[in-house]
Design a protein around this motif. Structure first.
Motif, PDB file in Angstrom:
ATOM      1  N   UNK A   1       0.848  -1.193   0.000  1.00 36.02           N
ATOM      2  CA  UNK A   1       0.000   0.000   0.000  1.00 36.02           C
ATOM      3  C   UNK A   1       0.883   1.242   0.000  1.00 36.02           C
ATOM      4  N   UNK A   2       0.589   2.154  -0.905  1.00 33.17           N
ATOM      5  CA  UNK A   2       1.217   3.476  -0.886  1.00 33.17           C
ATOM      6  C   UNK A   2       0.207   4.464  -0.299  1.00 33.17           C
ATOM      7  N   UNK A   3       0.626   5.184   0.736  1.00 35.38           N
ATOM      8  CA  UNK A   3      -0.246   6.154   1.394  1.00 35.38           C
ATOM      9  C   UNK A   3       0.376   7.535   1.238  1.00 35.38           C
ATOM     10  N   UNK A   4      -0.372   8.447   0.598  1.00 34.05           N
ATOM     11  CA  UNK A   4       0.117   9.815   0.422  1.00 34.05           C
ATOM     12  C   UNK A   4      -0.132  10.627   1.690  1.00 34.05           C
TER      13      UNK A   4
ATOM     14  N   UNK B   1      10.070   3.147   0.728  1.00 36.35           N
ATOM     15  CA  UNK B   1       9.557   2.922  -0.620  1.00 36.35           C
ATOM     16  C   UNK B   1       9.851   1.479  -1.022  1.00 36.35           C
ATOM     17  N   UNK B   2       8.788   0.759  -1.428  1.00 37.61           N
ATOM     18  CA  UNK B   2       8.918  -0.675  -1.708  1.00 37.61           C
ATOM     19  C   UNK B   2       8.921  -0.996  -3.191  1.00 37.61           C
ATOM     20  N   UNK B   3       8.681  -0.001  -4.043  1.00 37.68           N
ATOM     21  CA  UNK B   3       8.703  -0.254  -5.476  1.00 37.68           C
ATOM     22  C   UNK B   3       7.336  -0.440  -6.103  1.00 37.68           C
ATOM     23  N   UNK B   4       6.279   0.066  -5.483  1.00 37.77           N
ATOM     24  CA  UNK B   4       4.962   0.045  -6.117  1.00 37.77           C
ATOM     25  C   UNK B   4       5.044   0.857  -7.405  1.00 37.77           C
ATOM     26  N   UNK B   5       4.472   0.366  -8.516  1.00 39.19           N
ATOM     27  CA  UNK B   5       4.603   1.084  -9.792  1.00 39.19           C
ATOM     28  C   UNK B   5       4.168   2.544  -9.714  1.00 39.19           C
ATOM     29  N   UNK B   6       4.840   3.369 -10.519  1.00 40.73           N
ATOM     30  CA  UNK B   6       4.512   4.796 -10.578  1.00 40.73           C
ATOM     31  C   UNK B   6       3.140   4.963 -11.235  1.00 40.73           C
ATOM     32  N   UNK B   7       2.308   5.775 -10.633  1.00 43.82           N
ATOM     33  CA  UNK B   7       0.949   6.013 -11.140  1.00 43.82           C
ATOM     34  C   UNK B   7       0.806   7.460 -11.582  1.00 43.82           C
ATOM     35  N   UNK B   8      -0.290   7.748 -12.243  1.00 46.85           N
ATOM     36  CA  UNK B   8      -0.572   9.120 -12.660  1.00 46.85           C
ATOM     37  C   UNK B   8      -0.691  10.032 -11.446  1.00 46.85           C
ATOM     38  N   UNK B   9      -1.234   9.510 -10.361  1.00 46.09           N
ATOM     39  CA  UNK B   9      -1.339  10.302  -9.135  1.00 46.09           C
ATOM     40  C   UNK B   9       0.041  10.704  -8.637  1.00 46.09           C
TER      41      UNK B   9
ATOM     42  N   UNK C   1       1.207   0.527 -13.886  1.00 47.12           N
ATOM     43  CA  UNK C   1       0.945   1.825 -13.272  1.00 47.12           C
ATOM     44  C   UNK C   1      -0.475   2.323 -13.443  1.00 47.12           C
ATOM     45  N   UNK C   2      -1.283   1.603 -14.221  1.00 47.39           N
ATOM     46  CA  UNK C   2      -2.692   2.002 -14.348  1.00 47.39           C
ATOM     47  C   UNK C   2      -3.432   1.688 -13.050  1.00 47.39           C
ATOM     48  N   UNK C   3      -4.571   2.315 -12.876  1.00 49.31           N
ATOM     49  CA  UNK C   3      -5.309   2.186 -11.617  1.00 49.31           C
ATOM     50  C   UNK C   3      -6.784   1.920 -11.878  1.00 49.31           C
ATOM     51  N   UNK C   4      -7.410   1.217 -10.953  1.00 47.02           N
ATOM     52  CA  UNK C   4      -8.859   1.055 -10.936  1.00 47.02           C
ATOM     53  C   UNK C   4      -9.341   1.298  -9.502  1.00 47.02           C
ATOM     54  N   UNK C   5     -10.519   1.881  -9.341  1.00 45.62           N
ATOM     55  CA  UNK C   5     -11.021   2.141  -7.989  1.00 45.62           C
ATOM     56  C   UNK C   5     -11.203   0.834  -7.207  1.00 45.62           C
ATOM     57  N   UNK C   6     -10.824   0.847  -5.960  1.00 44.80           N
ATOM     58  CA  UNK C   6     -11.027  -0.297  -5.075  1.00 44.80           C
ATOM     59  C   UNK C   6     -12.307  -0.075  -4.284  1.00 44.80           C
TER      60      UNK C   6
END
Length: 525
Positions: A254-257, A292-300, A377-382
């Motif tokens: 999980x990436x938390x901003x 940082x664990x290496x979760x793919x870069x997203x548009x966010x 890096x694409x996303x879908x709502x959870x």
């Protein structure tokens, strides 16, 4: 507040149940008493687990007794307030409506507050209907839904004694309480907009008042409808873990901003807020670029990297796969901003899946975004559901061990007291400022050097912030396995010892409360 959540079925319940139920309940006799509302419909088991009560609001501090029946405050009542009488209340352009609203007035016994009879009767049918629709949501533990009457009063308006308008003021609460009596959820209902002459209110056996009571009931019960799925949740769909040999289930990530003045809290393996494995508070000053664990870069992420006058701040965590997660977001108290409603959601993290969580504020609306992150890096709502207010605590029993070292920290504005839970010596007292930072760090260093030492931190509020408190929080988040910790609010300490919520808490009360916690409650065991 806006939260991506599972589609709610409350609107269906509202249409099918609410309007006819109010009409039916309006014909029930008004009996202002704190007795259980009869419950006979629905699955036989729910009436044994959920008790619906009504009565006066005895918890709040008031200038008059709670209104279980209609109270009418007339100019004559205001005139008796002081020797100068009505002139005091009618001086200036703005009459003192607050003082008027709390005058004793006259009680009309035959016109009960809707919180006494009307709302509980509607709720009884509503809850029964919900459990018929979702029989798997019937709780295994008992709980109470209590309707508490506060204001039900007609108060004269304006600066005139002759045939003034009377405003109907209503306030009440719906409280969900656990089997031990502790508060799980509270819904407040307040209405103060309807005005008419006293004659209009009293005409045709208070027909206008009864109509207003029905409208107020519909508005209040609609709030209950929206919260019922969280108050009595259905079981989460179980993740199929049979494909993982030997029970070696891959974690999720999980990436938390983080953002200045905001906190996002993550509960792992969490059935509800009171039953979880770990709690992590992600703030702007403890996120940065670490972990940082290496979760793919997203548009966010790219968008935040390009924001001007803003420093990117986020954290990435591994969490148990196939287990429920709870996220909550809020503004810090120091920001003096808040979201309207609870910003929280629960879902089951899929093994090997990446997610990101963002607390966004735009167009004066708070949103908690929870998204699946895919390999490209694409996303879908959870999809997430409202966080349960209570849960069954179905985990395997935890082995009880002799308590090891525990340091209790009691924060109050400008001061922190530190007490070894196993010692009877006087507590160490530090002023809560930068001058005491070295002494605090020394204490934390000594505590972390002794294996098994835990911290129990008692604070005025969940979002409490101060120089030393934030230093403790940062130290714990840096090494949670080294120094397991638990945070408790002073209001909860008072609740457990049957004291007023705002009563002062001394170090002895804090130590007693901290000693009562089982070891599993401390994070990062």
């Amino acid at each position: 507040m806006a939260l991506r959540a599972l589609p709610a079925r409350s609107s269906l319940l509202a249409v099918v149940l609410l309007a006819p139920l109010v009409t039916t309940a309006a014909t029930a006799p008004a009996t202002p008493s704190a007795t259980p509302v009869p419950q006979s419909d629905g699955p036989a088991s729910w009436t044994e687990r959920v008790q619906i009560l009504s009565g006066p609001d005895s918890a709040s501090k008031r200038l008059h007794a709670p209104d279980v029946a209609l109270r009418i405050v007339t100019p004559d009542d205001s005139e008796a307030l002081t020797p100068k009488g009505l002139a005091l209340l009618f001086s200036g352009n703005e009459p003192d409506y607050f003082r008027r609203n709390h005058l004793p007035g006259s009680i009309i016994e035959g016109q009960a507050s809707p919180a006494i009879t009307l709302m509980p009767n509607v709720a009884k049918a509503l809850v029964g209907g919900y459990f018929r629709y979702a029989p798997d949501a019937v709780p295994k533990q008992t709980s109470t839904l209590r309707f508490s009457a506060d204001d039900w009063v007609l108060v004269h308006q304006g600066n005139t004694r002759k045939d003034p308008l009377y405003r109907l003021n209503h306030s009440s609460t719906i409280q969900q309480r656990r089997a031990d009596g502790s508060l799980a959820e509270i819904i407040s209902c307040n209405d103060s907009d309807d005005r008419a002459t006293l004659g209009a209110w009293q005409a045709d056996d208070y027909a206008r008042l009864k109509s207003a009571a029905q409208k107020i009931t519909m508005k209040c019960i609609d709030k209950l409808i929206k919260r019922i799925p969280a108050m009595y949740p259905r079981p989460l769909p179980a993740e199929d873990l049979s494909a993982y040999a030997g029970g070696a289930v891959p974690p999720a990530r999980v990436r938390v901003y983080a953002a200045l003045g905001r906190t996002t809290t993550l509960y792992t393996d969490a059935a509800c807020r009171e039953d979880y494995r770990d709690r992590i508070d992600v703030k702007y000053n403890n996120a940065g670029d670490k972990g940082v664990l290496g979760i793919p870069v997203t548009e966010t992420l790219r968008s935040k990297e390009n924001e001007r006058f803003s420093t990117l701040s986020y954290q990435e965590y591994e969490v148990p796969g196939g287990k429920p997660l709870i996220f909550e977001a809020r503004f810090d108290a120091s920001s003096r901003v808040y979201c309207d409603g609870k910003l929280s959601g629960q879902f089951v993290a899929r093994p090997g899946q990446d997610y990101e969580v963002e607390f966004e504020v735009a167009d004066k609306i708070c949103r908690l975004h929870i998204r699946q992150v895919h390999a490209d890096g694409s996303m879908t709502p959870q999809q997430a559901r409202a966080t349960p207010t209570i849960c069954e605590r179905t985990r395997a029993p935890v082995r009880i061990e002799p308590r090891q070292e525990m340091q209790v920290l009691l924060f109050s504005p400008g001061e922190v007291q530190i007490q070894d839970a196993n010692q009877s010596s006087a507590p160490q007292q530090l002023s809560d400022d930068t001058g005491s930072s070295e002494a605090l760090q020394q204490m934390l260093q000594q505590a972390s050097s002794k294996p098994g030492t835990r911290l129990c931190v008692v604070v005025p509020a969940t979002d409490y912030s101060s120089v030393l408190h934030d230093a403790v929080r940062e130290r714990v988040l840096d090494a949670p396995q080294v120094l397991p910790s638990l945070w408790e609010e002073t209001s909860t300490v008072n609740q457990r010892r049957n004291a007023a919520a705002d009563a002062p808490v001394d170090i002895a009360a804090a130590v007693t409360r901290c000693k009562a916690f089982p070891i599993k409650e401390f994070a990062a065991q």
